[in-house]
Every structure is written in structure tokens, then in C-alpha cells.
Design an enzyme around this catalytic site. Structure first.
Site, PDB file in Angstrom:
ATOM      1  CG  HIS A 193       0.760  -4.806  -4.180  1.00  0.00           C
ATOM      2  ND1 HIS A 193      -0.451  -4.983  -4.802  1.00  0.00           N
ATOM      3  CD2 HIS A 193       0.524  -3.997  -3.129  1.00  0.00           C
ATOM      4  CE1 HIS A 193      -1.375  -4.299  -4.154  1.00  0.00           C
ATOM      5  NE2 HIS A 193      -0.812  -3.686  -3.119  1.00  0.00           N
ATOM      6  CD  GLU A 194       3.181  -2.831  -0.335  1.00  0.00           C
ATOM      7  OE1 GLU A 194       2.987  -1.605  -0.311  1.00  0.00           O
ATOM      8  OE2 GLU A 194       2.288  -3.646  -0.065  1.00  0.00           O
ATOM      9  CG  HIS A 196       0.713   0.886  -3.391  1.00  0.00           C
ATOM     10  ND1 HIS A 196      -0.479   1.270  -3.955  1.00  0.00           N
ATOM     11  CD2 HIS A 196       0.433  -0.224  -2.666  1.00  0.00           C
ATOM     12  CE1 HIS A 196      -1.426   0.419  -3.602  1.00  0.00           C
ATOM     13  NE2 HIS A 196      -0.900  -0.507  -2.815  1.00  0.00           N
ATOM     14  CD  GLU A 238      -4.339  -2.041  -2.149  1.00  0.00           C
ATOM     15  OE1 GLU A 238      -3.715  -3.099  -2.334  1.00  0.00           O
ATOM     16  OE2 GLU A 238      -3.854  -1.039  -1.605  1.00  0.00           O
TER      17      GLU A 238
END
Lengths: 127, 189, 400
Positions: free
Chosen positions: C145-146, C149, C227
């Protein structure tokens, strides 16, 4: 981490990969939530909320006032518990008292916990 | 003369737009091809890393797993096959075989509690399992870049530019056997 | 996938432009009000200078400030081999040229964030609580997930958006305070109070009240969308949506609150560090979508591609799609099958917990004393007593 009772730095004792925080000044013991989980697995600690005239202490992690709870068979031992679930605080003798209680009556805490506590805190009368 | 100027200008403009479009497509193709090269280099790095880790693994495991001689020899043989592979196709075939052989080794290691308790084996196991994952993820990304390039090369109208400058489609790195598609089942406990 | 990054760049640009327009308008109206008729240009200049200074500060200091505010420590592979491996794995899956620096924060609240202006100088930070709580697959989901980003250029976008929103809020607040104290009115009276000024004053007041709200709404809307997209990307990187779903569930159930987080840095974290578990966050002012919704979307995906995520998003929320069309048509979308659930026993997190302890005891300057009975005593640097007792065997260890 500071002792909730005397506010001095505690030292850490590690045994069988479980870590406890001890205060050299008052001999109290702090059980972190994580350490309790390692000990207990999913079993909840049997505890009932109580009132007592012992001084109220603050959680060393989240600074909230600790609740007084009775634990062990018969609920004879009074300890402090963080309302947030950060952990448990045992004053001097309280761990030994709990171990003694657990020796008298089976059950109450899972055997693994009783065994660990009895190993690390052998009951020493009067000490 | 003035009446000729307008169509000439329009034609020149159109030609300029066409050339600009061609340059754009060409640059896109070059970028896509470079990405395929880069992503293959990543796969290659991980495959080499696995190749280098295996002797260490065999050395660690040997003492504990005397009854698994066949499994150990299969891993050593699969590694040798990778080293001896000539063409790219042979190499990929051999790498798949090595993945399978390692998977079997880790599967049987479950039956050796002494081995699993060894700190050396635990860290080697994490390294190899992670390298296996990295091969998988690098392959996943490589295939995406190949798909991107192939789409650009084969789809109209980009295929005109691709044809003019001899851009070809690349081959995917597929693991044929469905059972080998996932990383070997390795316990991290 | 490349098209998606390009779309993000266009979107960042549009966002920066529209917010800049808002900022300029605010500056113009404020200038007309405070500096008198014709002062609009001066106001715009003031607004631009404020914005430029803030942007430069954020651009050159932003990640460093964020990491130090959060109390993050740079770690190496020897300290946390598994965490390092996972970050490396996700770097490959995301196709980033270079592995981000890895940081660990000593905080019992499980959380994580990524920072860095460009993928080349990005950093991923996780808390010690996260390492203690999550198993390998879950940790992989969070890191993915990071990494999403980083790869989707969200950090850049959020940095710009955050600074713009911040500049607008500061200017509007200063302006309103100035009006409250009557700063502009006396001057306009001195100049004869032309009709145009009355209009400018009205516009200024309306703008100063509305602009900050508008700016923050843009910011929050963008943040929430990022997100969902990062969740979708994480599923496609790992091919295992359940890892992230189960991690989000565990993180949201943890009782601890994160220490070093402020409302400015909140959108960077994997879950909003300022909201308590169970608190509703599904409104226009939340930086993060509600966790149970994110979990339900991930669990209903079926496959692991963007197409699967988009379909699941529609089904769970009843709203329109969340993944940009360009990404749905791109190659990452080709609905790859999700990895089956591993049939191995739940991996233990104890090894990670031990690495966390070792690392922070070392960092914290603790002294290690091994007792003959098998216990290990760790003595803090500011320990007041000259000796420490082993509770198990009663030995007093001399510390002098």
C-alpha cells in the site's frame, strides 16, 4: 518506561522471550499488553473491577489512571489495570501472592502463565 | 499566388503533425523496450541470487536430512541445469525446475524439528523464500512491461511506426505448470 | 499502468492549478480590500510569496521533517531482515527503479507511512507496533500500500495539495482577523469608498470564509481517492488482497494511539492516526475512507486486478467507480488471479518483535546483563539504583 508508583526508570527482565518491567525502588512489576498476549494467547485475564483506598496510579504508556481489579482465584489479589488495555501493574508481593493463590487453587489462569509466574517469581515469604 | 498559399500551408501543417505524432510513437516504443530490458535485468538479478544461495542451503541442511538424499540431489541437479542452460528458453525451463525442487525441499524440511529450530536455517529459509517471492514479483512486473510493449508494437496505428523501425514483440516469462505458479509453500514460523 | 501515472501527473497539475487559482483570487480580493482600489495585484503577490515560501520549505524539508516529527530511525537489513525483504519484494512488484529507505518508529500503535518527493528518494516507515502485530503476509500488504503511494506519485500530489490548502487557510485566517480589527475599512473610507471597493469587500469576505473550506474539501477528496487507489494497487502488487484486508482489520482494532502524528501528516499514514477505532470517519472531512469499507472491498475482489477492485468498490459502496478509466484499460488491470490463501500455519510475529526490541534497546543505550539463571536484564541509561536484582534467582547484579 517509568514506574507508575515511584516514577523512576524501570529495568527490563527477559525470560523465555517474555519481557517484564521491574522497578528497583519498589519491586513492582509491569506486564505489557503484548507480553500478556504472548503468555495468555486468546484467554482473557479473569478480573473484576474493585474499589480500594490504594493510591490511584497512571499508566506508564498512555498516562490514563489505572483501574483497580481483583484477579486470581477468589479475587484476593488487587492489581492495577490500564482501562485502555496497555497492561497490568503488580505492586511488591502481589505477583508472589497471586502465585501462592494459584498454588492453593487450580484454575483461574492458564497453566502456562502459572508456570511462568512461579518460575520468575518464586514465592519468598516475608521478602 | 495567394490562393495557392492556403492549401500549401495546410498540407505543410498536416505533415508536421504527422511527423510529430511519429516521433511521439517512436519515443514511446523506445521507452517501452527499455522498460522491458530493465525489468528483465531485475528478474535476472534475483535468479542469480537464488543460484548463489543454494550451496549454502545444501551445506546447512545436509547434516539434518540424511534420509532425504534424493531431494537434496534433485536441488543440486536442478541448479546445475540452470548453470548449463544455453538458450533463454532452456534457462527459463531450468529455473522453473529449480523452483519446484526447492519447494519440495522446504516441504520435507517440515518433518525435521531440529532443522527448523536452527537459527541459521531460519534465516536462510527467509532469504530463499523472499528471493522466490522476488523472482515472482519481478516476473510479474516483467510480464506487464512486455504486455505494454507488445500492445504498442501490434496495435494500429502504432504498428506502422513499429514496423518501420523493426520493433518486435517480446516473449512472456510464464511458469507453465499451474502448481509452480505460486511461491513454494514455506512456513515462516 | 504508465498511463495511470501520466493521468496522475495531469491531475496533480489540474489540482495545483485550480487551488492556485483559488489562492490568487483570495489574494486579489484581499488586496482590493486592504490596499484600496487597484491593490489586487499586490494582494496576489503577497499570496504567491506565502505559497512559494511554504512550497519550497515543504519541497526541500518535507520528508525530513515528517520523518523526524514521527521519530523514525533509519534501519538496515541486518536489523530487520524480513521487513527489508518485504520492501525489496514490493519494490520489484511496483517496478520502482530503486528501493526506498526503510525507517522504524518506536511506537506501540501499529501504523505506517511513505514519504519522499520522487520514487528515487522515497522512504517507507513502519511503527514497532506494526512489526509486533502483523504476520508476513499482512506486513507485505501494508508495505505494498505504501509502495503504491510512492509509485502513483501520491506523495508529491499530497505534498502540493497540502501546502496549497495550508497557504489558503493561513491567508484567509489572517485576512479575516484583519477585517475583524477594521484594518481595511478605515483606509477605504480615506480613499472615498468607491463602489467597486464595496463589491471587493463583499467578495473578500465570502472568499475568506469559503476558500479554506473549499481547499480542505479538495484536499480530503483527493486524499481519500488516493487511499482506495493505493489499496487497489497493493492488491495487484501482492496478488493477495486478504493480506492487506487482515492487516487493516488488526491495525484498526489496536487500542493505542500514535504519538508523533498531526493533522498535517495524517493523510500520509495507512490509517488515520488521529481517529480512534470504531469512530465513524465516513464524512467529507475524513482523510481516510472508513476501514471496514476498505476491508469489505478488498475481501469481495475475487481477482487481484484493478478491474476486480473497481467492480468490488461499486458493489460494496454503491457509488461509481474509483479507479481511473486509463488504469482500468491499462495492462495492470488484466484481472490476474489472486494468490490462494496459504495453507501453512499462521506465521509467528515473535521473531520480528525480538528484532524490534533488540534494535530499540541498542538505540536507547540500554545495557544488557545476562543472569546465570537464564534471564536477561536490560538496564536503561538513566537507571537510578547502583544494582539490579534478578527476580528469578535473587542475584544482585552490580551495575557500577
Amino acid at each position: 518506561m517509568k514506574c507508575p508508583a515511584c516514577r523512576v526508570s524501570m529495568y527490563v527482565v527477559e525470560y523465555r522471550r517474555i519481557e517484564l518491567d521491574l522497578c528497583a525502588a519498589c519491586d513492582g512489576v509491569w506486564f505489557d499488553r503484548g507480553e500478556l498476549d504472548l503468555l495468555l494467547g486468546d484467554e482473557p485475564v479473569l478480573a473484576q473491577v474493585a474499589t480500594a483506598d490504594e493510591p490511584t496510579r497512571a499508566c506508564p504508556l498512555c498516562d490514563r489512571p489505572l483501574d483497580k481489579v481483583n484477579i486470581g482465584p477468589g479475587g484476593r489479589v488487587l492489581v492495577d489495570r490500564c482501562p485502555q488495555g496497555c497492561g497490568l501493574w503488580f505492586d511488591r508481593h502481589e505477583v508472589a501472592e497471586l502465585v501462592a493463590d494459584l498454588d492453593d487453587a487450580a484454575g483461574g489462569l492458564p497453566p502456562a502463565v502459572r508456570e511462568f509466574l512461579a518460575e520468575v517469581f518464586p514465592a519468598k515469604g516475608g521478602k | 499566388m495567394a490562393f495557392l498559399l492556403v492549401p500549401v500551408l495546410v498540407l505543410l501543417g498536416l505533415a508536421a503533425v504527422l511527423v510529430m505524432w511519429g516521433i511521439g510513437v517512436y519515443n514511446g516504443l523506445v521507452a517501452a523496450r527499455n522498460r522491458v530490458k530493465e525489468s528483465w535485468a531485475q528478474v535476472d538479478v534475483q535468479l542469480k541470487r537464488r543460484f548463489d544461495l543454494i550451496p549454502n542451503l545444501i551445506e546447512t541442511v545436509k547434516g539434518y536430512m540424511q534420509h532425504e538424499r534424493a531431494t537434496l540431489e534433485a536441488v543440486t541437479a536442478a541448479r546445475a541445469a540452470v548453470g548449463g542452460a544455453g538458450t533463454q528458453a532452456q534457462r527459463l525451463e531450468a529455473e522453473s525446475g529449480l523452483t519446484a525442487a526447492l519447494g519440495r525441499l522446504f516441504a520435507v524440511s517440515e518433518a525435521y524439528p531440529d532443522l527448523k529450530a536452527s537459527a541459521n536455517f531460519a534465516s536462510l529459509q527467509e532469504e530463499l523464500a523472499s528471493t522466490e517471492n522476488k523472482i515472482g514479483f519481478a516476473r510479474q512486473f516483467y510480464n506487464e512491461t512486455v504486455m505494454n510493449l507488445n500492445n504498442k508494437v501490434q496495435m494500429f496505428p502504432g504498428n506502422i511506426i513499429a514496423g518501420m523501425f523493426h520493433f518486435g514483440a517480446e516473449t512472456f516469462f510464464e511458469v507453465k505448470d499451474e502448481a509452480q505458479r505460486e511461491a513454494p509453500k514455506v512456513s515462516f514460523s | 499502468m504508465w498511463e495511470q501515472i501520466a493521468a496522475n501527473r495531469r491531475k496533480s497539475f489540474l489540482l495545483v492549478m485550480s487551488a492556485a487559482l483559488l489562492l490568487g483570487l483570495l489574494g486579489w480580493a484581499g488586496g482590493e480590500y486592504f490596499l484600496g482600489k487597484g491593490g489586487g495585484a499586490g494582494g496576489v503577490l503577497v499570496a504567491l510569496v506565502v505559497w512559494l515560501v511554504m512550497t519550497l520549505a515543504a519541497w526541500f524539508q518535507g520528508d525530513g521533517i515528517m520523518l523526524s516529527v514521527a521519530g523514525a530511525h533509519r534501519v538496515q537489513k541486518d536489523d530487520f531482515p524480513q521487513l527489508f525483504n518485504i520492501v525489496e519484494e514490493m519494490t520489484l512488484a511496483a517496478g520502482l527503479g530503486r528501493m526506498p529507505a526503510v525507517y522504524v518508529i518506536d511506537d506501540p500503535a501499529p501504523n505506517a507511512f511513505a514519504t519522499g518527493r520522487k520514487p528515487e528518494n522515497a522512504a517507507v516507515a513502519v511503527t514497532s507496533g506494526l512489526l509486533r502485530t502483523l504476520d508476513r503476509d499482512e506486513l507485505q500488504g501494508v508495505v505494498a500500500h505504501e509502495m503504491a503511494h510512492v509509485r502513483n506519485r501520491d506523495i508529491q500530489l499530497m505534498l502540493f495539495a497540502g501546502v496549497l490548502a495550508g497557504a489558503i487557510v493561513i491567508l484567509a485566517e489572517t485576512g479575516l482577523r484583519g477585517m475583524w480589527m477594521g484594518g481595511g475599512r478605515s483606509r477605504s473610507r480615506r480613499e472615498g469608498g468607491a463602489d467597486g471597493n464595496g463589491l471587493a469587500a463583499l467578495l473578500a469576505i465570502v472568499l475568506m470564509i469559503l476558500a479554506p473550506i473549499l481547499a480542505q474539501l479538495i484536499y480530503f477528496a483527493v486524499s481519500r481517492r488516493r487511499e482506495y487507489l493505493a489499496d487497489a494497487s497493493a492488491a495487484s502488487f501482492t496478488r493477495y488482497p486478504e493480506g492487506l484486508a487482515s492487516a487493516l482489520e488488526k491495525i484498526s482494532l489496536a487500542p493505542q494511539r500514535l504519538g508523533g502524528a498531526t493533522s498535517a501528516t495524517a493523510p500520509m499514514y495507512i490509517i488515520n492516526p488521529l481517529k480512534r477505532a470504531g469512530q465513524a470517519a465516513a464524512n467529507a472531512t475524513g482523510t481516510h475512507p472508513p476501514i471496514d469499507e476498505r476491508v469489505r472491498i478488498l475481501r469481495a475482489m475475487g481477482g487481484a486486478g484493478f478491474v476486480d477492485y473497481d467492480r468490488s468498490y461499486r458493489e460494496v459502496t454503491g457509488r461509481g467507480g474509483v479507479v481511473p478509466k486509463s488504469a482500468l484499460a491499462g495492462d495492470g488491470a488484466q484481472a490476474p488471479a489472486a494468490r490462494p490463501a496459504p495453507d501453512r500455519p499462521a506465521p509467528s510475529t515473535r521473531e520480528n518483535a525480538r528484532q524490534v526490541d533488540d534494535f530499540f534497546y541498542r538505540k536507547g543505550g540500554y545495557r544488557t546483563v545476562a543472569c546465570a539463571c537464564g534471564t536477561t536484564l536490560r538496564i536503561p541509561p538513566d537507571f537510578a539504583t547502583p544494582s539490579a536484582k534478578c527476580p528469578r534467582c535473587g542475584t544482585m547484579h552490580d551495575l557500577r
